[in-house]
Design an enzyme around this catalytic site. Structure first.
Site, PDB file in Angstrom:
ATOM      1  N   GLN A  22       0.856  -1.179  -0.166  1.00 20.55           N
ATOM      2  CA  GLN A  22       0.017   0.050   0.126  1.00 20.55           C
ATOM      3  C   GLN A  22       0.813   1.278   0.018  1.00 20.55           C
ATOM      4  OE1 GLN A  22      -3.664   0.570   0.481  1.00 20.55           O
ATOM      5  NE2 GLN A  22      -3.519  -1.310  -0.499  1.00 20.55           N
ATOM      6  N   CYS A  46      -5.704 -18.340   5.963  1.00 20.24           N
ATOM      7  CA  CYS A  46      -6.994 -18.833   6.044  1.00 20.24           C
ATOM      8  C   CYS A  46      -7.366 -20.174   5.173  1.00 20.24           C
ATOM      9  CB  CYS A  46      -8.182 -17.726   6.142  1.00 20.24           C
ATOM     10  SG  CYS A  46      -8.032 -16.423   6.829  1.00 20.24           S
TER      11      CYS A  46
END
Length: 447
Positions: A22, A46
């Site tokens: 970012q 995940c």
């Protein structure tokens, strides 16, 4: 805006890699360096239970990038197998150890971002050293579990802890044909849920032949079995420990950065610590609850990615304050999906909030359409203001989108009555003319 001449990030998984990317997107010139003690970076943590269960056939697909690619595409330096031992705040330096060579060196910074994550908790248990014990917190952990199963062809497993990881592992190990036994200290699985929703999960576990032992813990272990505090002995070719996550705050503590009541590094509305040149995000950071304003720590992927954006915006001159977290989450448990957001009933009572609850039990979509499922939607709201405090939903399909609508409603400050008026999309394969969300609003209004 503060100096971006040299940014150092501790941690190269979701939060660390994302904040680096970012910052680079908004600033093309800053020097960015990342250190991480693991051997992989930026992987989809995940997805690891589903790689173990062979739902994801290619585990390497979980790897988003590597240091070479990050350097080539974003001009960001990543050093894996490097552990930051000390933050020297007075002279803005780090003491770093190369875990490959054992050599130590110092690294300067203008801005430091801490994304150290958390570590799986493993209790002291008699005989545990002689057992095959695994945790699942990293890509390496996933590989170790998969290799053990492939090489040893085990028949049974004991999972300690019935939270997100424990339940996902129960489903995936059962799919591999193992006898799965789930041991949980609490009186209900997924303790963050209301008890009636947890009971539906327990029924699903039973229907899929997962043995559940509540209100008990492992007290002894050996290479073939475990003994529980209730006196039972279970066969266990291996053990998965998933009793909780401890935030990795040791580095921050040694540097004198305050740790909050949730165990995370205290941050302000811009994810800044008490040291204006040091930020913290992810599993090890403390934030605030959107509903109550109380300290809150949410060790999930969405908060880490959002926090990464907020830090990058602050550093590049566009400060956006965080607005708190709801702890929105979703998990698949065999044929069921369960999701939640905001406060559960226990927390609402503990806070002394006057509240009401509406429950709607119905279909995910038109009952005459062949592909439909039962869902239960439970919404808590403030008795006086009628603002939505929290919600939970469980069922076969369409659970996630209902919770996502309620997340939006809470964020926007809508009341329970506003749910009647939401013009939600409808066709028989997807919903009903009055969606379950609308029905919750109508039921609350009739009260």
């Amino acid at each position: 805006m503060i100096s971006l001449s040299k940014i150092v990030i501790v941690g190269a998984v979701g939060g660390g890699a994302t904040v680096a990317g970012q910052i680079r997107f908004y600033d093309k010139n800053a020097e960015i360096t990342i250190f991480d003690r693991d051997s992989t970076m930026s992987y989809a943590a995940c997805g690891t239970p589903y790689a173990i269960g062979n739902v994801i056939e290619d585990p390497s697909s979980l790897l988003m990038t590597d240091p070479q690619q990050f350097k080539k595409e974003r001009n960001i330096n990543v050093f894996l197998k490097h552990e930051v031992l000390e933050i020297q705040r007075d002279n803005k330096q780090l003491l770093v150890k190369d875990l490959n060579t054992g050599k130590q060196f110092t690294e300067s910074y203008d801005t430091l971002i801490l994304a150290p994550g958390g570590s799986a908790m493993v209790p002291e248990i008699e005989g545990l050293d002689s057992a095959k014990v695994f945790v699942l917190r990293s890509y390496d952990d996933m590989q170790k579990i998969s290799k053990f199963i492939d090489v040893n062809n085990p028949a049974s497993c004991v999972i300690s802890g019935a939270g997100f990881i424990g339940l996902e592992m129960a489903e995936n190990l059962k799919a591999l044909g193992l006898k799965v036994q789930l041991v949980h200290k609490s009186g209900q699985v997924m303790s963050i849920l209301d008890s009636d929703i947890s009971q539906l999960i327990e029924a699903e576990l039973q229907a899929n032949e997962v043995q559940l032992f509540k209100e008990t813990v492992i007290t002894k272990a050996d290479s073939a079995s475990v003994e529980l505090s209730n006196g039972m002995r279970l066969q266990a070719d291996f053990i998965i420990m998933s009793i909780g996550i401890k935030p990795n705050t040791e580095l921050a503590e040694k540097a004198g950065l305050p740790i909050g009541e949730t165990g995370g590094i205290m941050t302000n509305e811009f994810m800044q610590t008490i040291d204006p040149s040091i930020f913290a995000l992810g599993d090890a950071s403390e934030n605030t609850d959107m509903v109550t304003g109380d300290p809150k720590r949410v060790p999930l992927a969405w908060p880490a990615h959002r926090q990464a954006f907020l830090i990058a915006q602050y550093l590049t001159g566009n400060a956006i304050p965080k607005k708190g977290l709801l702890g929105t989450s979703v998990v698949k448990i065999f044929s069921l999906t369960v999701a939640m957001t905001g406060l559960n009933e226990r927390t609402i009572k503990n806070k002394g909030i006057s509240y009401k609850t509406v429950i709607h039990r119905g279909n995910s979509n038109a009952g005459y359409y062949p592909d439909h499922a039962k869902i239960t939607l439970k919404v808590h709201y403030d008795s006086a203001s009628r603002k939505i405090l929290g919600a939970q939903c469980i069922g076969g399909k369409g659970v996630d989108k209902r919770i996502d609508v309620l997340v939006t409603a809470i964020y926007a400050g809508l009341t329970i009555d506003d749910l009647q008026a939401l013009e939600l999309s409808y066709a028989p394969p997807y919903s009903s003319p009055k969606d379950p969300i609308n029905m919750a609003g109508y039921k609350a209004f009739s009260k």
